[in-house]
Each structure stands twice: as C-alpha cells, then as structure tokens.
Design a protein around this motif. Structure first.
Motif, PDB file in Angstrom:
ATOM      1  N   MET A 238       0.800 -28.968 -20.789  1.00 20.19           N
ATOM      2  CA  MET A 238       1.047 -28.352 -19.223  1.00 20.19           C
ATOM      3  C   MET A 238       0.031 -27.314 -18.943  1.00 20.19           C
ATOM      4  O   MET A 238      -0.384 -26.514 -19.643  1.00 20.19           O
ATOM      5  N   SER A 239      -0.452 -27.428 -17.659  1.00 21.90           N
ATOM      6  CA  SER A 239      -1.565 -26.491 -17.228  1.00 21.90           C
ATOM      7  C   SER A 239      -0.784 -25.054 -16.868  1.00 21.90           C
ATOM      8  O   SER A 239       0.417 -24.951 -16.611  1.00 21.90           O
ATOM      9  N   ARG A 240      -1.537 -24.083 -17.059  1.00 23.88           N
ATOM     10  CA  ARG A 240      -1.022 -22.563 -16.675  1.00 23.88           C
ATOM     11  C   ARG A 240      -2.087 -22.017 -15.455  1.00 23.88           C
ATOM     12  O   ARG A 240      -3.180 -22.267 -15.671  1.00 23.88           O
ATOM     13  N   THR A 241      -1.367 -21.440 -14.664  1.00 22.08           N
ATOM     14  CA  THR A 241      -2.130 -20.913 -13.486  1.00 22.08           C
ATOM     15  C   THR A 241      -1.966 -19.461 -13.461  1.00 22.08           C
ATOM     16  O   THR A 241      -0.622 -19.010 -13.584  1.00 22.08           O
ATOM     17  N   ILE A 242      -2.801 -18.631 -13.454  1.00 20.03           N
ATOM     18  CA  ILE A 242      -2.633 -17.232 -13.380  1.00 20.03           C
ATOM     19  C   ILE A 242      -2.347 -16.898 -11.842  1.00 20.03           C
ATOM     20  O   ILE A 242      -3.078 -17.061 -11.066  1.00 20.03           O
ATOM     21  N   ILE A 243      -1.524 -16.124 -11.745  1.00 22.27           N
ATOM     22  CA  ILE A 243      -1.070 -15.327 -10.615  1.00 22.27           C
ATOM     23  C   ILE A 243      -1.563 -14.258 -10.154  1.00 22.27           C
ATOM     24  O   ILE A 243      -1.452 -13.273 -11.224  1.00 22.27           O
ATOM     25  N   LYS A 244      -2.346 -13.735  -9.171  1.00 20.92           N
ATOM     26  CA  LYS A 244      -2.886 -12.310  -8.943  1.00 20.92           C
ATOM     27  C   LYS A 244      -2.697 -12.074  -7.423  1.00 20.92           C
ATOM     28  O   LYS A 244      -3.295 -12.969  -6.575  1.00 20.92           O
ATOM     29  N   THR A 245      -2.248 -10.902  -6.930  1.00 22.48           N
ATOM     30  CA  THR A 245      -2.276 -10.607  -5.700  1.00 22.48           C
ATOM     31  C   THR A 245      -2.783  -9.157  -5.464  1.00 22.48           C
ATOM     32  O   THR A 245      -2.270  -8.233  -6.356  1.00 22.48           O
ATOM     33  N   ASP A 246      -3.292  -8.691  -4.499  1.00 17.21           N
ATOM     34  CA  ASP A 246      -3.648  -7.260  -4.236  1.00 17.21           C
ATOM     35  C   ASP A 246      -2.571  -6.572  -3.724  1.00 17.21           C
ATOM     36  O   ASP A 246      -2.557  -5.439  -3.468  1.00 17.21           O
ATOM     37  N   ASP A 247      -1.411  -7.405  -3.455  1.00 13.58           N
ATOM     38  CA  ASP A 247      -0.128  -6.946  -2.765  1.00 13.58           C
ATOM     39  C   ASP A 247       0.701  -6.162  -3.747  1.00 13.58           C
ATOM     40  O   ASP A 247       1.697  -5.733  -3.392  1.00 13.58           O
ATOM     41  N   ALA A 248       0.253  -6.472  -5.072  1.00 13.93           N
ATOM     42  CA  ALA A 248       1.172  -5.789  -6.256  1.00 13.93           C
ATOM     43  C   ALA A 248       0.347  -4.981  -6.967  1.00 13.93           C
ATOM     44  O   ALA A 248      -1.026  -5.322  -7.003  1.00 13.93           O
ATOM     45  N   PRO A 249       0.867  -4.187  -7.759  1.00 11.02           N
ATOM     46  CA  PRO A 249      -0.075  -3.382  -8.447  1.00 11.02           C
ATOM     47  C   PRO A 249      -0.772  -4.376  -9.560  1.00 11.02           C
ATOM     48  O   PRO A 249      -0.555  -5.186 -10.064  1.00 11.02           O
ATOM     49  N   ALA A 250      -2.159  -3.973  -9.723  1.00  6.20           N
ATOM     50  CA  ALA A 250      -3.035  -4.412 -10.788  1.00  6.20           C
ATOM     51  C   ALA A 250      -2.563  -4.416 -12.161  1.00  6.20           C
ATOM     52  O   ALA A 250      -1.772  -3.106 -12.402  1.00  6.20           O
ATOM     53  N   ALA A 251      -2.805  -5.171 -12.897  1.00  7.37           N
ATOM     54  CA  ALA A 251      -2.263  -5.164 -14.290  1.00  7.37           C
ATOM     55  C   ALA A 251      -2.999  -3.877 -14.955  1.00  7.37           C
ATOM     56  O   ALA A 251      -4.205  -3.757 -14.707  1.00  7.37           O
ATOM     57  N   ILE A 252      -1.996  -3.140 -15.877  1.00  9.32           N
ATOM     58  CA  ILE A 252      -2.603  -2.012 -16.073  1.00  9.32           C
ATOM     59  C   ILE A 252      -2.643  -2.063 -17.813  1.00  9.32           C
ATOM     60  O   ILE A 252      -2.743  -1.110 -18.574  1.00  9.32           O
ATOM     61  N   GLY A 253      -2.964  -3.432 -18.450  1.00  7.86           N
ATOM     62  CA  GLY A 253      -2.966  -3.666 -19.666  1.00  7.86           C
ATOM     63  C   GLY A 253      -3.450  -5.030 -19.821  1.00  7.86           C
ATOM     64  O   GLY A 253      -3.931  -5.713 -18.905  1.00  7.86           O
ATOM     65  N   THR A 254      -3.198  -5.814 -20.815  1.00  4.62           N
ATOM     66  CA  THR A 254      -3.753  -7.140 -21.044  1.00  4.62           C
ATOM     67  C   THR A 254      -2.569  -7.900 -20.747  1.00  4.62           C
ATOM     68  O   THR A 254      -1.976  -8.571 -21.695  1.00  4.62           O
TER      69      THR A 254
END
Length: 127
Positions: free
Chosen positions: A1-17
C-alpha cells in the motif's frame, strides 16, 4: 500500500522527526497537535480555552490538507496535563464536531511539548 505524506502551512510545522499526517489508502493518521500558531510557531496559551481551540484548528487544517475534515475522524486521542480541564474539552469539542462523534480517549499526562496543557491526535477515514 502506498503512503502519502500530508503537509500544510496552515498547521504548525513538525518540530521533530515526524510528519503532520500520513495517508495509507483511505486512512489518515494525524500526528499530535499542540496549540502552536502555525505562522509564528509560538504557543497560543493565554487560557486553556485558547489552547483547546488552537489544537482543534490545527487538526482541522491537517485534515483539510489530507482531503477530509473533522467529520471524517474515526478516533481522537486527547492528552491533558490536568484532567480537570476535561469538561472544557467536551464543551469546546462540541463546537467543532457533530454527531456521530469519533471514538475518543482522554489521557492525563505529566507534561507535553513546549509546556502545552493539551495535545490531540487522530485517525481519519475518507471515502
């Protein structure tokens, strides 16, 4: 199964790994959100109500970026440094969610990142 990473500038950026969310098939795993303002990356913490609202706003932003919304949440976990705020979480949650509500756990914890008093993560299923 494929994995898609979700990222948006409308929420805080990840502060870790970690990623803001990961989509596997039609299931989206949303990472924990603390009450950070996504633009300034500072804690929104004047009141516990401010913190709770910001957490739900951040979760909603990530859900939207993944192609869903809060109404698609199947499971929600809420972490509180003081379970005395549980009633306030219920009150504010009712302004973001409608029945049928997601399954939920509320967990008391000793501390959260950056001194936050509340954090929440979720699992969302989108059709």
């Amino acid at each position: 199964m494929s994995r898609t990473i979700i990222k948006t500038d409308d929420a805080p950026a990840a502060i870790g790994t970690y990623s803001q969310a990961v989509k596997c098939g039609n299931t989206v795993y949303l990472s924990g959100q603390i009450p950070l303002d996504p633009k300034t990356m500072t804690l929104v913490n004047a009141t516990i109500e401010d913190e709770i609202h910001q957490v739900f706003k951040n979760l909603r932003a990530v859900a939207t970026a993944a192609g869903g919304g809060l109404g698609d949440f199947a499971k929600l976990n809420v972490f509180l440094t003081d379970l005395g705020h549980f009633a306030k979480v219920n009150e504010i949650m009712a302004t973001y969610f409608a029945e049928p509500y997601p399954a939920r756990a509320a967990i008391g914890v000793a501390s959260l990142p950056r001194g936050a008093r509340v954090e929440a993560d979720a699992v969302m299923v989108i059709d």
